[in-house]
Design a protein around this motif. Structure first.
Motif, mmCIF file in Angstrom:
data_model
loop_
_atom_site.group_PDB
_atom_site.id
_atom_site.type_symbol
_atom_site.label_atom_id
_atom_site.label_comp_id
_atom_site.label_asym_id
_atom_site.label_seq_id
_atom_site.Cartn_x
_atom_site.Cartn_y
_atom_site.Cartn_z
ATOM 1 N N HIS A 245 53.461 -20.140 23.096
ATOM 2 C CA HIS A 245 54.043 -19.264 24.102
ATOM 3 C C HIS A 245 55.042 -20.031 24.955
ATOM 4 C CE1 HIS A 245 54.321 -15.863 26.656
ATOM 5 N NE2 HIS A 245 53.764 -16.433 27.686
ATOM 6 N N PHE A 246 54.726 -21.281 25.254
ATOM 7 C CA PHE A 246 55.603 -22.127 26.057
ATOM 8 C C PHE A 246 56.915 -22.387 25.332
ATOM 9 C CE2 PHE A 246 56.893 -25.275 28.947
ATOM 10 C CZ PHE A 246 57.353 -26.360 28.229
ATOM 11 N N GLU A 248 58.260 -20.595 23.085
ATOM 12 C CA GLU A 248 58.988 -19.330 23.027
ATOM 13 C C GLU A 248 59.701 -19.068 24.338
ATOM 14 O OE1 GLU A 248 59.513 -17.408 20.501
ATOM 15 O OE2 GLU A 248 60.636 -16.017 21.752
ATOM 16 N N SER A 249 58.998 -19.330 25.458
ATOM 17 C CA SER A 249 59.617 -19.032 26.752
ATOM 18 C C SER A 249 60.778 -19.984 27.013
ATOM 19 C CB SER A 249 58.592 -19.088 27.879
ATOM 20 O OG SER A 249 58.170 -20.407 28.069
ATOM 21 N N GLN A 252 63.703 -18.704 25.013
ATOM 22 C CA GLN A 252 64.337 -17.533 25.617
ATOM 23 C C GLN A 252 65.186 -17.931 26.803
ATOM 24 O OE1 GLN A 252 61.259 -14.734 26.387
ATOM 25 N NE2 GLN A 252 61.126 -14.110 24.248
ATOM 26 N N GLU A 253 64.697 -18.881 27.570
ATOM 27 C CA GLU A 253 65.466 -19.332 28.726
ATOM 28 C C GLU A 253 66.779 -19.953 28.280
ATOM 29 O OE1 GLU A 253 62.743 -21.179 31.525
ATOM 30 O OE2 GLU A 253 64.492 -22.288 32.254
ATOM 31 N N PRO A 296 52.757 -24.330 31.730
ATOM 32 C CA PRO A 296 52.640 -22.875 31.687
ATOM 33 C C PRO A 296 51.312 -22.420 32.278
ATOM 34 C CG PRO A 296 52.247 -23.811 29.531
ATOM 35 C CD PRO A 296 52.710 -24.941 30.393
ATOM 36 N N GLN A 302 50.058 -12.468 27.533
ATOM 37 C CA GLN A 302 51.414 -12.025 27.214
ATOM 38 C C GLN A 302 51.778 -12.349 25.789
ATOM 39 O OE1 GLN A 302 52.704 -14.579 30.072
ATOM 40 N NE2 GLN A 302 52.810 -13.118 31.749
ATOM 41 N N ARG A 306 53.351 -9.726 22.940
ATOM 42 C CA ARG A 306 54.713 -9.901 22.414
ATOM 43 C C ARG A 306 54.905 -9.243 21.072
ATOM 44 N NH1 ARG A 306 56.999 -14.201 19.936
ATOM 45 N NH2 ARG A 306 55.029 -15.292 19.881
ATOM 46 N N GLN B 87 53.465 -23.469 37.556
ATOM 47 C CA GLN B 87 52.827 -22.165 37.435
ATOM 48 C C GLN B 87 51.330 -22.275 37.229
ATOM 49 O OE1 GLN B 87 54.731 -19.822 34.422
ATOM 50 N NE2 GLN B 87 56.668 -20.863 34.794
#
Lengths: 306, 338
Positions: A245-246, A248-249, A252-253, A296, A302, A306, B87
């Motif tokens: 997930h990290f 992926e994020s 995206q950034e 993260p 989440q 997805r 976070q």
């Protein structure tokens, strides 16, 4: 090697076997500790008794506590004893069974130490040489009281100048060693008879309760182990999802901030998939920096959505 | 060998077992170090105490620090302690759990050293031989010596060859006395340590079991996450390197083709995998140029996206995609110091 592996596997096969194995190892360690310990009696009137009895009784206490510490089941028993009742009732018979089996196993190494000490005899000679009746021994019979105490205290030390070739010293030494060995063998005999009777007579009383207690104590132990393994497995999967997930994020950034056209056309799917869209030095550095500065959140829901 | 492999596998099966294994090895190393160390008491009044206490206390301190150094969770603890919050909240209970479990394991080798030293007795005899009670153990009616001279004589107790105070106090009596006290202290120390360990272990389930389970889970989680991240990064680096090198060879072959003004050769349909693996470099000169270029001018750490497919430039499965060479050169020149 094969035989060793078989023995190893046998002991690992269930937790009772593991505990028996640990118990045996502690008993061997106890003998080894005694043989490597350099016993040296102080040969002084007030100190002999303290030293002799100290060496006879303090190491067994240490070995007993070690037996309790190294036994995993003692923790399981304590947890079962102290847990809030919740939806599951507590069965005192199970806790008693576990307690007695733990104590029996923990007592083996201390008993081995005490018996080895008595059969060897040095401790008792050191502790009780001052308590022997001097009238019975020729060399000490006609000596003044104060001096006789000093002389008797020097009996355990063979190298002492006064005592080196004294036959009375040897006589006292032999006498005390004989008492010590007799005591040692008697204790060993009593313990073995007690163990034999306990094991032989137990099926005559409460066999059903015993079977139940043993079953549920094994169950509690097994449940604890499986829970720990399940937690390990879960944390592994959790970590895996979290990291994916990290990546992926971060990807995206990067996409948001860079102005490159989205890639079209055939891609070398195998490698590009593994690259997760991170294809140059700056992007990798950014990913590693983000990993340190902003780990993260511990929330992979989440990722599922997805 | 098989036996060692099995024992090794048993200890590697989980992180805690591995740490226990290291802990046990260090305890054994500690006893071995002590028996290999050649203890040499100086037999001088003021030096004895310093030497004896130094041998008793300095190696345990070193072993304690070594226990932390050899524990690879220490970097994990430091990282978790110092990272910015970001976070993800930080839980001090987890940090405390990690530190406590590391400290407990690191304490074992020093405790073994101190116990073995005290039970053996040489250190204590050396350090405290000048404090032996001469009045009760020795000859009080000995010709009067000054305090300093008595100290000098007593300081030689551990060195039997040079001891000259047999009339003052017999060497064996003094050594036995000191050794008895040393061994008593040693056993008491071991008893104390064992009792503490027992209390720590048995009181925990009575008081804070739920908090303990939580801390233990999250401390394992942090460890596993770090390992998985390292593995993922390693895989990524591998793929990155593979694509980078592939692009390098392709770029090489494109440059050569452009320099020689040849049309790209279409690989025959039945060339198979071998032709594909040659990546367009098929003679000695070209290969040498490729190797020189790899050394002198490594490619930028920047993977190019594959080119958009053109009409007839995509013939054959084995044909690598073509890139425009001009931008490549610029990029290469810009990053040539990388």
């Amino acid at each position: 090697m094969d035989r060793f592996r078989m023995i190893f596997q046998y002991f690992q096969s269930n937790s009772e076997s593991v505990m028996n194995g640990i118990c045996g190892l502690l008993a061997l360690a106890s003998v080894k500790m005694y043989t490597s310990f350099d016993f040296s009696c102080p040969c002084l009137p007030q100190y002999n008794m303290a030293y002799g009895l100290g060496v006879m009784f303090i190491p067994p206490i240490i070995l007993f506590l070690c037996g309790l510490i190294l036994n995993r089941q003692s923790l399981v028993m304590l947890e079962e004893w102290r847990r809030p009742q919740g939806h599951r009732k507590k069965d005192l018979a199970v806790i008693r069974y576990m307690c007695s089996s733990i104590l029996q196993r923990a007592m083996v190494a201390p008993v081995v130490w005490i018996i080895v000490t008595l059969l060897d005899g040095k401790c008792l000679i050191c502790a009780f040489s001052g308590s022997v009746d001097p009238e019975k021994f020729v060399g000490f019979a006609n000596v003044s009281t104060v001096q006789v105490q000093q002389l008797l205290a020097k009996v355990p030390c063979k190298d002492e100048e006064l005592m080196r070739n004294s036959t009375s010293r040897k006589a006292v030494s032999r006498y005390l060693r004989c008492c010590s060995q007799a005591l040692g063998w008697s204790i060993l005999l009593i313990l073995i008879i007690a163990a034999f009777l306990a094991r032989w007579l137990r099926p005559c009383f409460n066999q059903a309760t015993l079977l139940q207690a043993r079953h549920w104590s094994n169950y509690i132990d097994m449940e604890q182990k499986i829970f720990e393994e399940a937690c390990c497995e879960h944390s592994r999967l959790f970590a895996h999802k979290c990291i994916l997930h990290f990546f992926e994020s971060v990807r995206q950034e990067i996409k948001l901030h860079s102005f490159s056209l989205p890639r079209e056309g055939e891609q070398d799917e195998g490698e590009e998939d593994l690259l997760q869209g991170i294809t140059d030095q700056d992007q990798v550095n950014k990913l590693l920096k983000t990993w340190y500065y902003e780990k993260p959140p511990l929330d992979v829901s989440q990722a599922h959505q997805r | 060998m098989d036996k060692f492999r099995m024992i090794f596998q048993f200890f590697q099966s989980n992180q805690e077992s591995f740490m226990n294994g290291i802990c046990g090895i260090m305890a054994l190393a500690s006893t071995q170090m002590y028996s290999a160390f050649d203890f040499n008491c100086p037999c001088l009044p003021h030096y004895n105490l310093a030497y004896g206490l130094g041998i008793l206390l300095v190696p345990p301190f070193i072993l304690f620090l070594l226990g932390f150094v050899l524990n690879n969770n220490i970097s994990m603890l430091a990282e978790e302690w110092r990272r910015p919050q970001g976070q993800r909240g930080k839980d001090p209970a987890v940090l405390r759990y990690m530190f406590c479990s590391m400290a407990q394991r690191a304490m074992i080798a020093p405790a073994v050293w101190v116990s073995v030293t005290l039970l053996d007795g040489k250190c204590f005899t050396c350090a405290f031989c000048t404090s032996v009670p001469v009045e009760s153990l020795g000859n009080a009616s000995h010709p009067h010596l000054s305090q300093g001279e008595i100290q000098q004589v007593l300081a030689r107790i551990p060195c039997k060859e040079i001891y000259n105070g047999q009339q003052l106090i017999a060497n064996e009596v003094a050594v036995r006395y000191l050794r008895c006290i040393s061994q008593a202290l040693g056993w008491c120390f071991v008893l104390l340590m064992t009792t503490l360990a027992f209390l720590v272990r048995s009181l925990r389930p009575c008081f804070s079991q739920a908090a303990f389970l939580k801390s233990r889970y999250w401390s394992h989680y942090i460890d596993i996450e770090r390992k998985l991240f390292d593995e993922t990064c390693a895989e990524h680096a591998r793929s990155f390197a593979k694509v980078c090198i592939q692009q390098f060879f392709e770029g090489m072959s494109t440059d050569l083709v452009a320099a020689r003004c040849h049309l790209p050769r279409k690989a025959p349909a039945d060339a198979g995998e071998a032709a594909e693996k040659l990546l367009g470099i098929t003679d000695q000169g070209t290969m040498n140029m490729a190797l020189k270029s790899w050394h002198r001018c490594k490619p930028a750490l920047h993977l190019h996206p594959p080119a958009l497919p053109t009409g007839n430039g995509w013939a054959g499965e084995g044909q690598p995609p073509m890139y425009p060479s001009a931008p490549r050169r610029e990029t290469a020149a810009y990053y040539s110091w990388v």
